[in-house]
Design an enzyme around this catalytic site. Structure first.
Site, PDB file in Angstrom:
ATOM      1  N   SER A 138       6.306  -0.311 -20.194  1.00 49.15           N
ATOM      2  CA  SER A 138       7.767  -0.334 -20.335  1.00 49.15           C
ATOM      3  C   SER A 138       8.429   1.028 -20.435  1.00 49.15           C
ATOM      4  O   SER A 138       9.661   1.110 -20.411  1.00 49.15           O
ATOM      5  CB  SER A 138       8.164  -1.185 -21.538  1.00 49.15           C
ATOM      6  OG  SER A 138       8.125  -2.558 -21.231  1.00 49.15           O
ATOM      7  N   LYS A 141      11.116   2.026 -17.982  1.00 47.80           N
ATOM      8  CA  LYS A 141      12.532   1.681 -18.149  1.00 47.80           C
ATOM      9  C   LYS A 141      13.402   2.924 -18.315  1.00 47.80           C
ATOM     10  O   LYS A 141      14.607   2.881 -18.065  1.00 47.80           O
ATOM     11  CB  LYS A 141      12.707   0.740 -19.344  1.00 47.80           C
ATOM     12  CG  LYS A 141      12.162  -0.672 -19.116  1.00 47.80           C
ATOM     13  CD  LYS A 141      12.451  -1.561 -20.317  1.00 47.80           C
ATOM     14  CE  LYS A 141      12.058  -3.013 -20.082  1.00 47.80           C
ATOM     15  NZ  LYS A 141      10.626  -3.262 -20.201  1.00 47.80           N
ATOM     16  N   SER A 318      13.693  -3.393 -25.083  1.00 46.44           N
ATOM     17  CA  SER A 318      12.756  -3.522 -23.967  1.00 46.44           C
ATOM     18  C   SER A 318      13.015  -4.799 -23.182  1.00 46.44           C
ATOM     19  O   SER A 318      12.114  -5.601 -22.946  1.00 46.44           O
ATOM     20  CB  SER A 318      11.306  -3.489 -24.471  1.00 46.44           C
ATOM     21  OG  SER A 318      10.425  -3.152 -23.413  1.00 46.44           O
TER      22      SER A 318
END
Length: 480
Positions: A138, A141, A318
Site C-alpha cells: 500500500s 498509494k 489505506s
C-alpha cells in the site's frame, strides 16, 4: 429542462503549507482523521474509511497533548569531547550507526531496502539498496496520490449527473467515478457525492417540466476494460466501476474487509430509482445500462469531496477503492483509457513529468494490492520530497493525509503510547503476505523534515516485521 446542481456543503481542500518546523508540529493538535483541526476545517471531513491495513479493534487515538515534545533535546548540548569525533549530529554517520543494525533484524525478512533523505535539500542521510525495485504493497498509494493531485489539482471534484436519454421518457444516471458517492441520507464515511440530494434535485427538475413518470438508465462507461481487480474477488476492494455508491458495501460498514457487491453500478442505479420513487417520481421497469447522449445538459448533478480530501482519506485509512478511482481519474485527465492499463501509464507519465525517475518501475494498480507493482525506496522518498517542495503546494495533501504514529488511521496502534516517536512521524503502511513496508516523514530533533522509506520482503512473521519497521521509523524521528 433547467440545470439543477447539488452542491455538497464541504469545506475547501487542504492545500495549506505543510508544517515543516518542529515547533509547529508540536503545537498543531488536536489530531482529527489524520489532519490537524485547522486543516480538517479546510478539507472534506472523513471520520473513518475502508481499506486494508486497518487495525481492527484498535483503541481510539489519544489526545495529541499527550504526544512528547518534538524538540526534547533542545538545550545546552553536550561538550564536543563527549561526542564521538567521527559522528556529526544530524549527519549520515549518526543515522547509519543506528539504522544499520536495525535494518539487519532477521524479522524484516530476506530482502530489505532503505532510503532516508533531508526533504528540503534532497541530501541522502542513509540508504541501503535504494534503487532496488520491490513490491511496495500500500505504500504505492503515495505515488497514486501525487499523480492524481498533479493531474487534477487538489480542488477538483468528480461529478455524478442525471441527463435526459436519447429517447423520450427516459433519464440516465451518469457515473463520473466518484468514490465518495453515497446512497445513505448521512454517510458515516463523511462528505461526498449524495444520491439522496441528486434524487431530490432530479425529482424537482422533472416535476417542473411536468413529468412524473420515467424509465431509468445508467451509464458507467467512463471506465473501460476489466472491473475486477487482477487479484480476483476480494473483500478489500469492490469491482472498479464509474458508478459505485458506498464502495459497494452491502451494509453500514465504512472500514475493514467486507464482501462487496458483484454489480455496484446496477445496485447504485436501483438505489437511485428507489430514492426517486420516494420523491413522487414513478420509475417504470428495471434500470438498464445505456449510453448517455453526448453533450446532453444535466438535469441535476452532485459532486465528490475535493481530490485533496479523497487523497487524505485514502492515505489515512489505506482505502483501496479510493486509490483505484484516483488512478483512473489520472487517466481521464490525461485523455487515456481509464482502465487498469491506462491508469498505469497515466500515473507513470505524470510522475515522470514532475522530474521523477520512473524507469524500471510499475504502477500496475493504484492501491498496492497487485504484487506486480514495483517501486524503490529512492522513488518513495523522492515522491515525499516532491510533495514537501514549496514549489508544488498542490501536492501537499500527499503529506497531510499520512497517518500519525500513535494517533490516526493505520498508525493508530503503531509507535503509540510511550514510544518516543508517538506523534512525531507520519507514514503510509504497506502489508501483503510476506511484504511489509513503511514510508513517510518525520521531524528530527534538529527540526529538519526527513523523508524515509523502508521496503522488505520474505518476512516469516508479519507483526514482527511491522515492529522492526516501527523501530526504524522511530530512529529516524529521534536520532540527533
Amino acid at each position: 429542462m433547467p440545470l439543477v446542481k447539488t452542491w455538497q456543503l464541504i469545506a475547501g481542500s487542504a492545500v495549506a503549507g505543510l508544517a515543516l518546523s518542529a515547533v509547529t508540529v508540536a503545537s498543531a493538535g488536536p489530531w482529527d482523521s489524520g489532519q490537524r483541526k485547522a486543516e480538517r476545517d479546510r478539507a472534506a471531513s472523513w471520520s473513518r474509511a475502508g481499506g486494508t491495513d486497518h487495525v481492527a479493534g484498535a483503541a481510539l487515538p489519544k489526545p495529541a497533548a499527550s504526544a512528547p515534545g518534538v524538540l526534547p533535546g533542545i538545550g545546552p548540548s553536550a561538550p564536543a569531547g563527549d561526542r564521538p569525533a567521527a559522528v556529526a549530529p544530524g549527519g549520515p554517520e549518526a543515522l547509519a550507526g543506528v539504522l544499520g543494525p536495525l535494518l539487519a533484524d532477521r524479522a524484516l525478512g530476506s530482502v530489505r531496502s532503505a532510503s532516508v533523505i533531508d526533504a528540503a535539500t534532497g541530501r541522502v542521510l542513509y540508504e541501503s539498496a535504494p534503487g532496488e525495485a520491490m513490491t511496495p504493497a500500500s505504500t504505492i498509494k503515495i505515488a497514486t496520490a501525487v499523480a492524481a493531485l498533479a493531474a487534477l489539482g487538489p480542488e477538483h471534484r468528480i461529478r455524478t449527473t442525471v441527463t435526459p436519454a436519447a429517447e423520450p421518457g427516459r433519464i440516465v444516471l451518469v457515473g463520473g467515478g466518484d468514490p465518495s458517492l453515497t446512497a445513505k441520507k448521512k454517510s458515516p464515511a463523511g462528505s461526498g457525492g449524495s444520491l439522496v440530494a441528486l434524487a431530490a434535485d432530479t425529482a424537482q427538475a422533472l416535476k417542473a417540466a411536468g413529468t412524473d413518470t420515467v424509465a431509468l438508465g445508467y451509464d458507467d462507461f467512463l471506465y473501460p476494460g476489466a472491473v475486477r481487480h487482477p487479484i480476483g474477488r476480494n473483500d478489500n476492494i469492490a469491482p472498479v466501476t464509474a458508478l459505485t455508491a458506498d464502495e459497494g458495501r452491502p451494509d453500514d460498514s465504512v472500514s475493514g474487509p467486507v464482501e462487496r457487491s458483484d454489480d455496484p453500478s446496477g445496485d447504485t442505479a436501483r438505489a437511485f430509482a428507489g430514492l426517486l420513487r420516494e420523491r413522487g417520481i414513478k420509475v417504470t421497469g428495471e434500470p438498464a445500462r445505456v449510453n448517455a447522449p453526448a453533450g446532453a445538459q444535466p438535469l441535476a448533478a452532485t459532486q465528490s469531496t475535493p481530490v485533496a480530501g479523497l487523497v487524505e482519506r485514502m492515505l489515512t485509512h489505506s482505502d483501496n477503492d479510493i486509490a483505484e478511482a484516483l488512478a483512473r481519474q489520472t487517466a481521464v485527465a490525461a485523455g487515456a483509457p481509464a482502465s487498469f492499463e491506462g491508469a498505469e501509464k497515466a500515473v507513470s507519465d505524470k510522475l515522470a513529468s514532475l522530474g521523477l525517475d520512473v524507469n524500471g518501475y510499475r504502477f500496475a494498480d493504484g492501491s498496492g494490492l497487485n504484487r506486480a507493482d514495483k517501486v524503490s525506496t529512492r522513488l518513495l522518498t523522492g515522491l515525499l520530497a516532491k510533495a514537501a517542495d514549496p514549489g508544488h503546494p498542490e501536492l501537499r495533501p500527499a503529506l497531510t493525509g499520512l497517518p500519525v504514529a500513535g494517533f490516526t488511521g493505520t498508525l493508530r496502534s503503531r509507535n503509540a503510547g510511550t514510544s518516543p516517536a508517538a506523534g512525531l512521524l507520519r507514514a503510509k503502511t504497506g502489508t501483503l503476505t510476506g511484504v511489509n513496508s513503511l514510508a513517510g516523514t518525520a521531524v528530527d530533533p534538529s527540526g529538519r523534515l526527513l523523508a524515509f522509506a523502508f521496503l522488505t520482503a520474505g518476512a516469516p512473521d508479519g507483526p514482527a516485521a511491522e515492529k522492526g519497521l516501527d523501530k526504524l521509523a522511530a530512529a529516524v524521528a529521534t536520532t540527533p
